[in-house]
Write an enzyme that holds these catalytic residues in place. Structure first.
Site, PDB file in Angstrom:
ATOM      1  N   ASN A 160      -7.192   2.313 -12.057  1.00 28.29           N
ATOM      2  CA  ASN A 160      -6.117   1.418 -11.614  1.00 28.29           C
ATOM      3  C   ASN A 160      -4.774   2.013 -12.001  1.00 28.29           C
ATOM      4  O   ASN A 160      -4.689   2.824 -12.921  1.00 28.29           O
ATOM      5  CB  ASN A 160      -6.295   0.052 -12.299  1.00 28.29           C
ATOM      6  CG  ASN A 160      -5.225  -0.949 -11.879  1.00 28.29           C
ATOM      7  OD1 ASN A 160      -4.859  -1.024 -10.698  1.00 28.29           O
ATOM      8  ND2 ASN A 160      -4.698  -1.702 -12.839  1.00 28.29           N
ATOM      9  N   GLY A 170       0.791  -1.229   0.000  1.00 33.83           N
ATOM     10  CA  GLY A 170       0.000   0.000   0.000  1.00 33.83           C
ATOM     11  C   GLY A 170       0.821   1.276   0.000  1.00 33.83           C
ATOM     12  O   GLY A 170       0.377   2.296   0.532  1.00 33.83           O
ATOM     13  N   SER A 171       1.995   1.266  -0.642  1.00 35.89           N
ATOM     14  CA  SER A 171       2.776   2.519  -0.675  1.00 35.89           C
ATOM     15  C   SER A 171       2.058   3.573  -1.510  1.00 35.89           C
ATOM     16  O   SER A 171       2.129   4.766  -1.199  1.00 35.89           O
ATOM     17  CB  SER A 171       4.204   2.279  -1.186  1.00 35.89           C
ATOM     18  OG  SER A 171       4.212   2.020  -2.567  1.00 35.89           O
ATOM     19  N   LEU A 201      -9.692  -9.395 -10.062  1.00 38.97           N
ATOM     20  CA  LEU A 201     -10.512  -8.797 -11.115  1.00 38.97           C
ATOM     21  C   LEU A 201     -11.759  -8.164 -10.491  1.00 38.97           C
ATOM     22  O   LEU A 201     -12.368  -8.743  -9.590  1.00 38.97           O
ATOM     23  CB  LEU A 201     -10.927  -9.903 -12.094  1.00 38.97           C
ATOM     24  CG  LEU A 201     -11.369  -9.477 -13.485  1.00 38.97           C
ATOM     25  CD1 LEU A 201     -10.249  -8.753 -14.225  1.00 38.97           C
ATOM     26  CD2 LEU A 201     -11.815 -10.690 -14.281  1.00 38.97           C
ATOM     27  N   HIS A 208      -0.861   0.700 -13.116  1.00 38.10           N
ATOM     28  CA  HIS A 208      -0.133  -0.490 -13.555  1.00 38.10           C
ATOM     29  C   HIS A 208       1.331  -0.108 -13.786  1.00 38.10           C
ATOM     30  O   HIS A 208       1.609   0.931 -14.387  1.00 38.10           O
ATOM     31  CB  HIS A 208      -0.760  -1.023 -14.849  1.00 38.10           C
ATOM     32  CG  HIS A 208      -0.163  -2.324 -15.280  1.00 38.10           C
ATOM     33  ND1 HIS A 208      -0.483  -3.522 -14.670  1.00 38.10           N
ATOM     34  CD2 HIS A 208       0.761  -2.611 -16.225  1.00 38.10           C
ATOM     35  CE1 HIS A 208       0.216  -4.495 -15.245  1.00 38.10           C
ATOM     36  NE2 HIS A 208       0.972  -3.968 -16.187  1.00 38.10           N
TER      37      HIS A 208
HETATM   38  C1  GAR Z   1       2.254  -0.983  -7.788  1.00 43.93           C
HETATM   39  O1  GAR Z   1       3.508  -0.928  -8.425  1.00 43.93           O
HETATM   40  C2  GAR Z   1       1.150  -1.120  -8.817  1.00 43.93           C
HETATM   41  O2  GAR Z   1       1.445  -0.493 -10.034  1.00 43.93           O
HETATM   42  C3  GAR Z   1       1.096  -2.612  -8.987  1.00 43.93           C
HETATM   43  O3  GAR Z   1       1.238  -3.122  -7.681  1.00 43.93           O
HETATM   44  C4  GAR Z   1       2.120  -2.265  -6.960  1.00 43.93           C
HETATM   45  C5  GAR Z   1       1.537  -2.021  -5.602  1.00 43.93           C
HETATM   46  O4  GAR Z   1       2.460  -1.375  -4.772  1.00 43.93           O
HETATM   47  N1  GAR Z   1      -0.135  -3.033  -9.588  1.00 43.93           N
HETATM   48  C6  GAR Z   1      -0.206  -3.993 -10.493  1.00 43.93           C
HETATM   49  O5  GAR Z   1       0.765  -4.636 -10.858  1.00 43.93           O
HETATM   50  C7  GAR Z   1      -1.615  -4.229 -11.050  1.00 43.93           C
HETATM   51  N2  GAR Z   1      -1.576  -5.078 -12.191  1.00 43.93           N
HETATM   52  P1  GAR Z   1       2.016  -0.723  -3.404  1.00 43.93           P
HETATM   53  O6  GAR Z   1       1.211  -1.787  -2.632  1.00 43.93           O
HETATM   54  O7  GAR Z   1       3.292  -0.387  -2.708  1.00 43.93           O
HETATM   55  O8  GAR Z   1       1.188   0.483  -3.716  1.00 43.93           O
END
Ligand code: GAR
Length: 195
Positions: A105, A15-16, A90, A107
């Site tokens: 979203n 969750g950064s 999904l 990505h």
């Molecule tokens: C992020 O880099 C986001 O782009 C990716 O998960 C990470 C979550 O990081 N999402 C995907 O790959 C979706 N297909 P976080 O928990 O530190 O925010």
């Protein structure tokens, strides 16, 4: 009607990005994070939400895909925008229908490259490295019934230098995500005339 527009964040892990969004809107005059939802009871994002005193909701597969309870919760809180931030499931049709053009979203690649089922986190960056790409980046997009396929809202790029490894590419991508996601959310709310 609430005085501020309301954001709900879905996240499955650290969750950064959620952290940056919660920071950005903490003292915002016109929008606030109303709820953080996760499918993962161990997700660190829950701790982060607690730190901001933002309510959380944990759901399982049955609740998400076979009941209306998540939709009803979001409706009852009068959520204006749903933000996926590292959410790996999904989005079901009932949620898409209840919030048309109101789910986005992020990505960690330049879609349409390196998207689709199973393409998340390190899998994306490793594929980018294996293909010896000269650049990568991030994509913020609307969510539809397929993984990583909705209309693109914003992209940002970085160069991949000789010697960049997985950690470096991850770092460069994360910097861009943290820089842009809160701002794009704010702009989007403005355009939707909800700010
Ligand atoms: C992020 O880099 C986001 O782009 C990716 O998960 C990470 C979550 O990081 N999402 C995907 O790959 C979706 N297909 P976080 O928990 O530190 O925010």
């Amino acid at each position: 009607m609430h005085l501020k527009k309301r954001i709900a964040i879905f996240a499955s892990g650290s969750g950064s990005n959620a952290q940056k969004i919660m920071e950005h809107f903490k003292k915002h005059n016109e929008a606030e994070v109303a709820l953080v939802l996760t499918n993962n009871p161990d997700a660190y994002v829950l701790q982060r939400a607690d730190n901001f005193e933002i309510p959380t909701h944990i759901f399982d597969r049955y609740e998400f895909y076979k009941t209306e309870s998540v939709v009803n919760l979001l409706k009852s809180l009068e959520v204006d925008l749903i933000v996926l931030a590292g959410f790996l499931w999904l989005v079901p049709e009932n949620l898409l229908k209840a919030f048309p053009n109101k789910i986005i979203n992020i990505h960690p690649a330049l879609l349409p490259k390196y998207g689709g089922k199973g393409m998340y986190g390190d899998f994306v960056h490793n594929a980018v490295l294996a293909n010896k790409e000269e650049e990568s980046g991030i994509t913020i997009h609307f969510v539809n019934e397929h993984f990583d396929e909705g209309e693109v809202i914003h992209q940002a790029k970085f160069r991949i230098e000789d010697g960049d490894d997985l950690e470096m590419i991850k770092f460069k991508g994360q910097q861009l995500e943290h820089q842009y996601y809160p701002k794009v959310i704010e702009q989007l709310l403005k355009k939707m005339k909800t700010i």
